[in-house]
Design a protein around this motif. Structure first.
Motif, PDB file in Angstrom:
ATOM      1  N   VAL A 109      77.550  26.584  82.853  1.00 39.42           N
ATOM      2  CA  VAL A 109      78.353  25.368  82.759  1.00 39.42           C
ATOM      3  C   VAL A 109      79.248  25.272  83.991  1.00 39.42           C
ATOM      4  N   SER A 124      81.416  28.462  83.997  1.00 37.73           N
ATOM      5  CA  SER A 124      81.580  29.074  82.670  1.00 37.73           C
ATOM      6  C   SER A 124      80.216  29.398  82.076  1.00 37.73           C
ATOM      7  N   SER A 126      77.963  29.110  78.397  1.00 38.41           N
ATOM      8  CA  SER A 126      77.820  28.536  77.059  1.00 38.41           C
ATOM      9  C   SER A 126      76.857  29.414  76.258  1.00 38.41           C
ATOM     10  N   THR A 128      74.981  29.840  72.386  1.00 39.15           N
ATOM     11  CA  THR A 128      74.637  29.191  71.115  1.00 39.15           C
ATOM     12  C   THR A 128      73.811  30.138  70.247  1.00 39.15           C
ATOM     13  N   THR A 177      78.119  26.826  68.871  1.00 45.88           N
ATOM     14  CA  THR A 177      78.109  27.016  70.320  1.00 45.88           C
ATOM     15  C   THR A 177      79.525  27.299  70.789  1.00 45.88           C
ATOM     16  N   THR A 179      81.971  28.460  74.378  1.00 44.49           N
ATOM     17  CA  THR A 179      82.000  28.499  75.840  1.00 44.49           C
ATOM     18  C   THR A 179      83.109  29.435  76.271  1.00 44.49           C
TER      19      THR A 179
END
Length: 231
Positions: A109, A124, A126, A128, A177, A179
């Motif tokens: 990200v 960053s 992420s 999930t 999810t 982050t």
């Protein structure tokens, strides 16, 4: 008066002697009774009568037979209708297992798609969980990596100059999810473990040059990369 024979005299003497012996015997028995009876009474009176003793086993309660008030107060017994419901033990509660690659999706990200000259990208990760169950994995900085490349040329790695890496086991809820909280800033230079303290490291070309960001966390790598443009 006719004179009696000697045999008669002998018989009389024998009878008298026998009577005398009987009299003496009676006197002796009487004297013995007078002397011995008081001693017999004294012996009977001086002999102590056995007194009843309390058995130690009788005065000591048998363990487990009688509960003390303190024990009953500290261990109250609930009536049957107030007894607590059965609580499942640990063997009945399924443990949270480690995350599996088939359930985890990792993506890079960036806080923007393109960056003007002098603007530093903030990157960053992420994460999930696409599985049906919660799972755990290490999301600490020790298990995080961000890489910036241009084609096959790797320009920067977050691990080259990383300081004080740490480990942190986290539970990832099924279907959610998350982050990374604190993004990592790329200073738009080429990194290596030998140049961490240098101030004049090679700068990445701008002018609309394309770079691709790849990430990994907890042993799981992103399948695709995130493209960014530098101006």
């Amino acid at each position: 008066m006719p004179r009696q024979s000697a045999a008669v005299y002998r018989r009389r003497r024998i009878v008298l002697l026998g009577g005398l012996i009987l009299v003496l015997a009676a006197i002796g028995i009487g004297v013995w009774l007078l002397i011995a009876q008081p001693w017999a009474s004294a012996a009977t009176e001086s002999t102590p009568k056995p007194t009843p003793t309390t058995s130690s086993t009788a005065s000591t309660p048998t363990p487990g037979t009688v509960a003390s008030p303190d024990a009953e107060a500290s261990n109250p017994q609930l009536p049957p209708d107030e007894a607590p419901e059965d609580v499942p033990d640990a063997s009945q509660t399924p443990a949270i297992v480690a995350c599996q690659a088939k359930d985890i999706e990792v993506k890079a990200v960036a806080d923007a798609e393109s960056y003007a000259d002098g603007v530093l990208p903030k990157l960053s990760i992420s994460l999930t969980n696409r599985g049906s169950s919660d799972c755990t994995l290490d999301v600490g900085s020790t298990m995080q990596s961000i890489t910036v490349s241009s084609g096959s040329d790797v320009w920067w790695r977050s691990t080259d100059c990383q300081q004080n890496p740490s480990s942190m086991i986290a539970t990832l809820t099924a279907g959610t999810t998350v982050t990374s909280k604190d993004p990592v800033t790329w200073d738009r230079t080429r990194s290596s473990v030998e140049t961490c303290e240098q101030e004049n490291r090679q700068r990445a070309p701008g002018g609309g040059a394309s770079y691709h960001v790849a990430v990994s966390i907890g042993g799981f790598a992103s399948v695709s990369t995130q493209q960014i443009l530098l101006y």
